[in-house]
Scaffold this active site. Structure first.
Site, PDB file in Angstrom:
ATOM      1  N   HIS A   1       0.603  10.097  11.014  1.00  0.00           N
ATOM      2  CA  HIS A   1       0.385   8.977  11.951  1.00  0.00           C
ATOM      3  C   HIS A   1       0.948   9.332  13.325  1.00  0.00           C
ATOM      4  O   HIS A   1       0.308   9.086  14.352  1.00  0.00           O
ATOM      5  CB  HIS A   1       1.105   7.710  11.465  1.00  0.00           C
TER       6      HIS A   1
ATOM      7  N   LYS B   1      -4.672  -3.011  -0.618  1.00  0.00           N
ATOM      8  CA  LYS B   1      -3.434  -2.247  -0.876  1.00  0.00           C
ATOM      9  C   LYS B   1      -2.262  -3.177  -1.133  1.00  0.00           C
ATOM     10  O   LYS B   1      -2.081  -4.162  -0.408  1.00  0.00           O
ATOM     11  CB  LYS B   1      -3.091  -1.374   0.341  1.00  0.00           C
TER      12      LYS B   1
ATOM     13  N   ARG C   1      -8.822  12.710   8.441  1.00  0.00           N
ATOM     14  CA  ARG C   1      -8.287  13.942   7.863  1.00  0.00           C
ATOM     15  C   ARG C   1      -9.438  14.771   7.299  1.00  0.00           C
ATOM     16  O   ARG C   1      -9.947  15.663   7.944  1.00  0.00           O
ATOM     17  CB  ARG C   1      -7.257  13.621   6.774  1.00  0.00           C
TER      18      ARG C   1
ATOM     19  N   SER D   1       0.261   8.191   3.293  1.00  0.00           N
ATOM     20  CA  SER D   1       1.403   7.377   2.853  1.00  0.00           C
ATOM     21  C   SER D   1       1.407   7.305   1.320  1.00  0.00           C
ATOM     22  O   SER D   1       2.457   7.419   0.687  1.00  0.00           O
ATOM     23  CB  SER D   1       1.302   5.959   3.423  1.00  0.00           C
TER      24      SER D   1
HETATM   25  O1  PNS Z   1      -3.796   2.225   6.914  1.00  0.00           O
HETATM   26  P1  PNS Z   1      -4.985   1.544   6.309  1.00  0.00           P
HETATM   27  O2  PNS Z   1      -4.574   0.735   5.071  1.00  0.00           O
HETATM   28  O3  PNS Z   1      -6.142   2.469   6.025  1.00  0.00           O
HETATM   29  O4  PNS Z   1      -5.496   0.485   7.424  1.00  0.00           O
HETATM   30  C1  PNS Z   1      -6.575  -0.379   7.159  1.00  0.00           C
HETATM   31  C2  PNS Z   1      -6.543  -1.577   8.113  1.00  0.00           C
HETATM   32  C3  PNS Z   1      -5.220  -2.340   7.976  1.00  0.00           C
HETATM   33  C4  PNS Z   1      -6.713  -1.103   9.542  1.00  0.00           C
HETATM   34  C5  PNS Z   1      -7.744  -2.515   7.745  1.00  0.00           C
HETATM   35  O5  PNS Z   1      -7.632  -2.938   6.415  1.00  0.00           O
HETATM   36  C6  PNS Z   1      -7.859  -3.718   8.679  1.00  0.00           C
HETATM   37  O6  PNS Z   1      -8.383  -3.610   9.772  1.00  0.00           O
HETATM   38  N1  PNS Z   1      -7.346  -4.902   8.214  1.00  0.00           N
HETATM   39  C7  PNS Z   1      -7.427  -6.139   8.974  1.00  0.00           C
HETATM   40  C8  PNS Z   1      -8.646  -6.970   8.531  1.00  0.00           C
HETATM   41  C9  PNS Z   1      -9.896  -6.421   9.215  1.00  0.00           C
HETATM   42  O7  PNS Z   1     -10.146  -6.680  10.366  1.00  0.00           O
HETATM   43  N2  PNS Z   1     -10.650  -5.567   8.463  1.00  0.00           N
HETATM   44  C10 PNS Z   1     -11.766  -4.818   9.019  1.00  0.00           C
HETATM   45  C11 PNS Z   1     -13.054  -5.541   8.970  1.00  0.00           C
HETATM   46  S1  PNS Z   1     -13.649  -5.662   7.358  1.00  0.00           S
END
Ligand code: PNS
Length: 165
Positions: free
Chosen positions: A18, A42, A91, A129
């Site tokens: 990150h 998650k 990645r 992570s």
């Molecule tokens: O580190 P991650 O878990 O891959 O991040 C994913 C994250 C938190 C960016 C994604 O789940 C997110 O944007 N969550 C907020 C809700 C949302 O707007 N989702 C995207 C549209 S479906």
């Protein structure tokens, strides 16, 4: 006009991968807002407060970066913060489908916000992570994949903390 990017994620916990994306992002954007958001698929190991603390500590020396938390839609947050783009790290090919789907959904929800993908350094191509947590849970050496503070926090969580430290 200053260019602002939102770098959203679960950050459970923040890894050197990150940090690598944030540093690369700062070559393109004037300011990066690193935002802890909820990923409904998650279950997290660390609380939001713990994740905030680890991000703050890991980013303390890096200028033009802010840490925030938002519960809700990413595009709503990006609009609220007047961001020019959403920044995500990529990645391997395995990330592509998930990232592509998310970027297209975000575009459908708000056509004005672009997603920018940056490749992580080769060094971090295999880290995440989740895999770091798995290694830490069984006492694996994760010292060069996370900051010293995150390493300590992971050891504490899994009962490998050095009582003399
Ligand atoms: O580190 P991650 O878990 O891959 O991040 C994913 C994250 C938190 C960016 C994604 O789940 C997110 O944007 N969550 C907020 C809700 C949302 O707007 N989702 C995207 C549209 S479906």
């Amino acid at each position: 006009m200053k260019k602002i990017a939102i770098y959203p994620g679960s950050f459970d916990p923040v890894t050197n991968g990150h940090l690598d994306i944030i540093e690369r992002g700062l070559n393109i954007f004037d300011r990066i807002i690193v935002t802890i958001m909820r990923n409904p698929s998650k279950k997290t190991l660390f609380t939001v407060e713990e994740r905030m603390e680890m991000l703050g500590n890991s980013l303390a020396e890096i200028p033009n970066v802010e840490v925030d938390v938002f519960h809700g839609l990413l595009v709503d947050y990006a609009a609220k913060r007047k961001a020019d783009a959403i920044l995500r790290g990529m990645r391997a090919v395995s990330d592509f489908e998930y990232e592509f789907q998310m970027a297209l959904m975000n575009r459908k929800l708000n056509r004005d916000i672009q997603t920018v993908f940056l490749m992580t350094g080769l060094r971090w191509i295999f880290t995440s992570s989740s895999i770091i947590k798995q290694a830490a849970e069984f006492g694996g050496d994760i010292e060069d994949m996370v900051s010293p503070m995150v390493c300590r926090k992971l050891k504490e969580k899994f009962g490998f903390a050095d009582p003399s430290a």
